[in-house]
Design a protein around this motif. Structure first.
Motif, PDB file in Angstrom:
ATOM      1  N   UNK A 105     -18.103  20.626 -37.200  1.00 49.57           N
ATOM      2  CA  UNK A 105     -17.703  19.226 -37.354  1.00 49.57           C
ATOM      3  C   UNK A 105     -17.596  18.538 -35.990  1.00 49.57           C
ATOM      4  N   UNK A 106     -17.034  19.239 -35.013  1.00 57.89           N
ATOM      5  CA  UNK A 106     -16.928  18.678 -33.664  1.00 57.89           C
ATOM      6  C   UNK A 106     -18.320  18.440 -33.096  1.00 57.89           C
ATOM      7  N   UNK A 107     -19.232  19.382 -33.318  1.00 57.65           N
ATOM      8  CA  UNK A 107     -20.608  19.201 -32.855  1.00 57.65           C
ATOM      9  C   UNK A 107     -21.249  17.976 -33.503  1.00 57.65           C
ATOM     10  N   UNK A 108     -20.956  17.769 -34.775  1.00 58.49           N
ATOM     11  CA  UNK A 108     -21.487  16.589 -35.466  1.00 58.49           C
ATOM     12  C   UNK A 108     -20.917  15.306 -34.848  1.00 58.49           C
ATOM     13  N   UNK A 109     -19.626  15.313 -34.541  1.00 59.55           N
ATOM     14  CA  UNK A 109     -19.013  14.149 -33.887  1.00 59.55           C
ATOM     15  C   UNK A 109     -19.674  13.873 -32.536  1.00 59.55           C
ATOM     16  N   UNK A 110     -19.938  14.940 -31.788  1.00 57.63           N
ATOM     17  CA  UNK A 110     -20.610  14.779 -30.497  1.00 57.63           C
ATOM     18  C   UNK A 110     -22.026  14.239 -30.700  1.00 57.63           C
ATOM     19  N   UNK A 111     -22.747  14.771 -31.661  1.00 56.50           N
ATOM     20  CA  UNK A 111     -24.115  14.338 -31.945  1.00 56.50           C
ATOM     21  C   UNK A 111     -24.145  12.865 -32.345  1.00 56.50           C
ATOM     22  N   UNK A 112     -23.125  12.417 -33.066  1.00 62.17           N
ATOM     23  CA  UNK A 112     -23.039  11.021 -33.514  1.00 62.17           C
ATOM     24  C   UNK A 112     -22.597  10.081 -32.401  1.00 62.17           C
ATOM     25  N   UNK A 113     -22.100  10.630 -31.304  1.00 60.21           N
ATOM     26  CA  UNK A 113     -21.589   9.770 -30.236  1.00 60.21           C
ATOM     27  C   UNK A 113     -20.245   9.159 -30.580  1.00 60.21           C
ATOM     28  N   UNK A 114     -19.429   9.871 -31.316  1.00 63.14           N
ATOM     29  CA  UNK A 114     -18.130   9.356 -31.775  1.00 63.14           C
ATOM     30  C   UNK A 114     -17.157   9.100 -30.619  1.00 63.14           C
ATOM     31  N   UNK A 115     -17.353   9.790 -29.500  1.00 60.83           N
ATOM     32  CA  UNK A 115     -16.410   9.718 -28.386  1.00 60.83           C
ATOM     33  C   UNK A 115     -16.876   8.700 -27.356  1.00 60.83           C
ATOM     34  N   UNK A 116     -15.937   7.932 -26.837  1.00 57.04           N
ATOM     35  CA  UNK A 116     -16.255   6.979 -25.773  1.00 57.04           C
ATOM     36  C   UNK A 116     -16.617   7.714 -24.490  1.00 57.04           C
ATOM     37  N   UNK A 117     -15.972   8.849 -24.265  1.00 57.57           N
ATOM     38  CA  UNK A 117     -16.211   9.652 -23.071  1.00 57.57           C
ATOM     39  C   UNK A 117     -16.235  11.123 -23.466  1.00 57.57           C
ATOM     40  N   UNK A 118     -17.167  11.857 -22.866  1.00 57.72           N
ATOM     41  CA  UNK A 118     -17.277  13.297 -23.107  1.00 57.72           C
ATOM     42  C   UNK A 118     -17.177  13.995 -21.768  1.00 57.72           C
ATOM     43  N   UNK A 119     -16.254  14.922 -21.677  1.00 50.98           N
ATOM     44  CA  UNK A 119     -16.119  15.770 -20.501  1.00 50.98           C
ATOM     45  C   UNK A 119     -16.487  17.180 -20.950  1.00 50.98           C
ATOM     46  N   UNK A 120     -17.519  17.763 -20.332  1.00 46.23           N
ATOM     47  CA  UNK A 120     -18.030  19.047 -20.798  1.00 46.23           C
ATOM     48  C   UNK A 120     -18.599  19.828 -19.620  1.00 46.23           C
ATOM     49  N   UNK A 121     -18.513  21.142 -19.688  1.00 42.20           N
ATOM     50  CA  UNK A 121     -19.079  21.962 -18.623  1.00 42.20           C
ATOM     51  C   UNK A 121     -20.600  21.827 -18.630  1.00 42.20           C
ATOM     52  N   UNK A 122     -21.183  21.783 -17.441  1.00 37.42           N
ATOM     53  CA  UNK A 122     -22.620  21.566 -17.307  1.00 37.42           C
ATOM     54  C   UNK A 122     -23.430  22.692 -17.940  1.00 37.42           C
ATOM     55  N   UNK A 123     -22.912  23.899 -17.925  1.00 38.57           N
ATOM     56  CA  UNK A 123     -23.662  25.030 -18.491  1.00 38.57           C
ATOM     57  C   UNK A 123     -23.437  25.213 -19.989  1.00 38.57           C
ATOM     58  N   UNK A 124     -22.703  24.309 -20.613  1.00 40.66           N
ATOM     59  CA  UNK A 124     -22.485  24.386 -22.057  1.00 40.66           C
ATOM     60  C   UNK A 124     -23.794  24.028 -22.766  1.00 40.66           C
ATOM     61  N   UNK A 125     -24.277  24.883 -23.653  1.00 38.75           N
ATOM     62  CA  UNK A 125     -25.552  24.597 -24.329  1.00 38.75           C
ATOM     63  C   UNK A 125     -25.526  23.321 -25.168  1.00 38.75           C
ATOM     64  N   UNK A 126     -24.330  22.828 -25.520  1.00 35.79           N
ATOM     65  CA  UNK A 126     -24.240  21.602 -26.320  1.00 35.79           C
ATOM     66  C   UNK A 126     -24.752  20.378 -25.556  1.00 35.79           C
ATOM     67  N   UNK A 129     -28.496  20.698 -26.511  1.00 34.73           N
ATOM     68  CA  UNK A 129     -28.768  20.801 -27.948  1.00 34.73           C
ATOM     69  C   UNK A 129     -28.308  19.561 -28.722  1.00 34.73           C
ATOM     70  N   UNK A 130     -27.281  18.896 -28.234  1.00 37.84           N
ATOM     71  CA  UNK A 130     -26.786  17.683 -28.901  1.00 37.84           C
ATOM     72  C   UNK A 130     -27.292  16.413 -28.227  1.00 37.84           C
ATOM     73  N   UNK A 131     -28.154  16.563 -27.218  1.00 40.64           N
ATOM     74  CA  UNK A 131     -28.800  15.440 -26.532  1.00 40.64           C
ATOM     75  C   UNK A 131     -27.803  14.463 -25.914  1.00 40.64           C
TER      76      UNK A 131
END
Length: 163
Positions: A105-126, A129-131
């Motif tokens: 579900x969180x991946x779907x939220x990320x894929x949809x762009x639900x968040x105004x800001x995303x902080x994520x590690x650079x080596x995270x495959x998401x 994969x989530x563009x």
């Protein structure tokens, strides 16, 4: 355990001695790691300032590290209060009662762009994969901890959405 090991009738002293020993060990460890904690917290505060700088006051933030929410003084989105809960594989009804959102579900939220800001590690495959680089108009790569992190913001409006 104390009553079986110390049969003299006062096992509380054994328990107190063990608690004291553990407390000393914890204090020693904290003292030895103090420089790490100070530098870690300084980094977290700097990242939180960056998150606050690029995120609207009412904007949702996704962060890999819960400390970002705390330092930025932002509430985590519902279901993301504990990142460790994402790895649990619970039946849907039980997960819902605990306010645990599955990783899918969180991946779907990320894929949809639900968040105004995303902080994520650079080596995270998401990231790929989530563009995420295509979903957000702005991004910045920061050195964090022992690796690099991305911060994405200014979500790109999709063709069917008003801009």
């Amino acid at each position: 355990i104390g009553s079986r090991v110390w049969t003299s009738g006062r096992p509380g002293w054994l328990v107190l001695a063990l608690l004291g020993l553990f407390t000393l060990g914890l204090a020693k460890s904290a003292y030895q790691e103090r420089r790490y904690f100070v530098s870690y917290w300084r980094e977290i505060e700097a990242f939180a300032q960056e998150v606050n700088r690029v995120t609207p006051n009412d904007g949702l933030v996704y962060a890999d590290d819960e400390a970002i929410y705390f330092a930025a003084r932002r509430l985590p989105p519902h279901g993301l209060e504990n990142q460790y809960a994402l790895v649990l594989h619970l039946p849907p009804a039980f997960a819902s009662s605990l306010h645990v959102v599955p990783q899918s579900q969180v991946d779907e939220w990320l894929r949809e762009g639900r968040f105004a800001t995303v902080w994520i590690e650079a080596n995270d495959p998401k990231v790929e994969s989530l563009h995420l680089p295509r979903l957000y108009a702005r991004s910045r790569k920061l050195h964090c901890y022992t690796s690099d992190c991305y911060i994405f913001w200014n979500r790109v409006a999709r063709p069917h959405e008003p801009s």
